[in-house]
Design a protein around this motif. Structure first.
Motif, PDB file in Angstrom:
ATOM      1  N   ILE A 157       1.296  -1.359   0.246  1.00  0.00           N
ATOM      2  CA  ILE A 157      -0.209  -0.173  -0.209  1.00  0.00           C
ATOM      3  C   ILE A 157       0.783   1.081   0.221  1.00  0.00           C
ATOM      4  O   ILE A 157       1.494   1.582   0.969  1.00  0.00           O
ATOM      5  N   SER A 160       0.263   7.814   0.567  1.00  0.00           N
ATOM      6  CA  SER A 160      -0.413   8.643   0.026  1.00  0.00           C
ATOM      7  C   SER A 160      -0.287  10.352   0.342  1.00  0.00           C
ATOM      8  O   SER A 160       0.532   9.978   0.740  1.00  0.00           O
ATOM      9  N   ASP A 206      -9.099   5.592   4.565  1.00  0.00           N
ATOM     10  CA  ASP A 206      -8.562   5.072   2.920  1.00  0.00           C
ATOM     11  C   ASP A 206      -7.735   3.784   3.474  1.00  0.00           C
ATOM     12  O   ASP A 206      -7.462   3.219   2.315  1.00  0.00           O
ATOM     13  N   TYR A 207      -6.903   3.988   3.964  1.00  0.00           N
ATOM     14  CA  TYR A 207      -5.615   2.771   3.984  1.00  0.00           C
ATOM     15  C   TYR A 207      -7.069   1.331   4.315  1.00  0.00           C
ATOM     16  O   TYR A 207      -6.201   0.441   3.197  1.00  0.00           O
ATOM     17  N   GLN A 210      -8.111   0.841   1.248  1.00  0.00           N
ATOM     18  CA  GLN A 210      -6.985  -0.230  -0.095  1.00  0.00           C
ATOM     19  C   GLN A 210      -6.610  -1.410   0.400  1.00  0.00           C
ATOM     20  O   GLN A 210      -6.594  -2.534  -0.455  1.00  0.00           O
TER      21      GLN A 210
END
Length: 230
Positions: A157, A160, A206-207, A210
């Motif tokens: 990952i 961002s 958000d992680y 993902q």
């Protein structure tokens, strides 16, 4: 790794003695191992180790004289600022000059979490920062780190833009709390920390999204590969 050329490792045809008495050219496994071992002591890893060493020093400075002396807290802020600056430069140097090592992959996030965690816990223990703020940030950081390991066999990952903004906001906010600020600056640091906490939660969610998508894609690819192999 550092990508050291063969000439830098001692030449092309000069034999090198192995630990078992055998001889092998630097281009072989023994030569590669020597290069890899030497690459541990690159500037990026040294900066990471400096950041690790700064953690206990920062805690001692912050807690001197009960933790409320403005001068000692200014010194503690200086140590924290140096740690944050090295965090920026070690990653940049590692990527730019191909200095990425297994040690750096493990030690860098540990150093990041250690200095931030130490600062948050000390500030909450001194009564400057609510414990729930420390809990939210540390829970998010630990949770995301464990989640990265959970999905690592399916992929990585990437960091961002929001994650980088979160790191910056946390660093600025914690740094302002380390300093003995009063008046408008003390009010400002409250709002900076509020932004940092909001970014911490938003980027954390958000992680998680993902990670779930990455794991689903990885499992689907594994099932497809298994079916095609039958």
């Amino acid at each position: 790794m550092t990508g050291v050329p063969a000439s830098a490792a001692g030449g092309g045809a000069t034999p090198v003695s192995g630990g078992n008495g055998s001889k092998q050219a630097p281009g072989g496994k023994l030569g590669a191992a020597a290069v890899n071992q030497a690459s541990l002591w690159n500037i990026a890893n040294i900066l990471t180790m400096v950041r690790l060493v700064l953690v206990p020093g920062f805690v001692l400075l912050l807690l001197q004289d009960g933790g409320f002396d403005p001068v000692w807290r200014a010194w503690a802020w200086a140590a924290f600022a140096v740690a944050m600056i090295t965090d920026v430069f070690d990653g940049h140097l590692a990527r730019t000059y191909n200095l990425v090592t297994d040690f750096g992959k493990i030690a860098d996030p540990i150093a990041d979490k250690a200095i931030m965690g130490a600062a948050l816990i000390c500030l909450s223990a001194l009564g400057d920062l609510p414990w729930w703020v420390t809990g939210v940030i540390l829970f998010r950081e630990l949770g995301i780190t464990l989640m990265r390991f959970w999905v690592i066999r399916h992929g990585v990952i990437p960091a961002s833009r929001g994650g980088k903004m979160k790191t910056l906001a946390q660093g600025v906010a914690v740094g302002m709390y380390v300093l003995a600020l009063t008046g408008p600056l003390a009010t400002l640091r409250f709002w900076v920390m509020a932004v940092a906490v909001a970014l911490t939660v938003i980027t954390g969610l958000d992680y998680v999204r993902q990670a779930v998508v990455l794991r689903r894609q990885g499992l689907a690819a594994e099932r497809a590969a298994a079916e095609s192999a039958r």
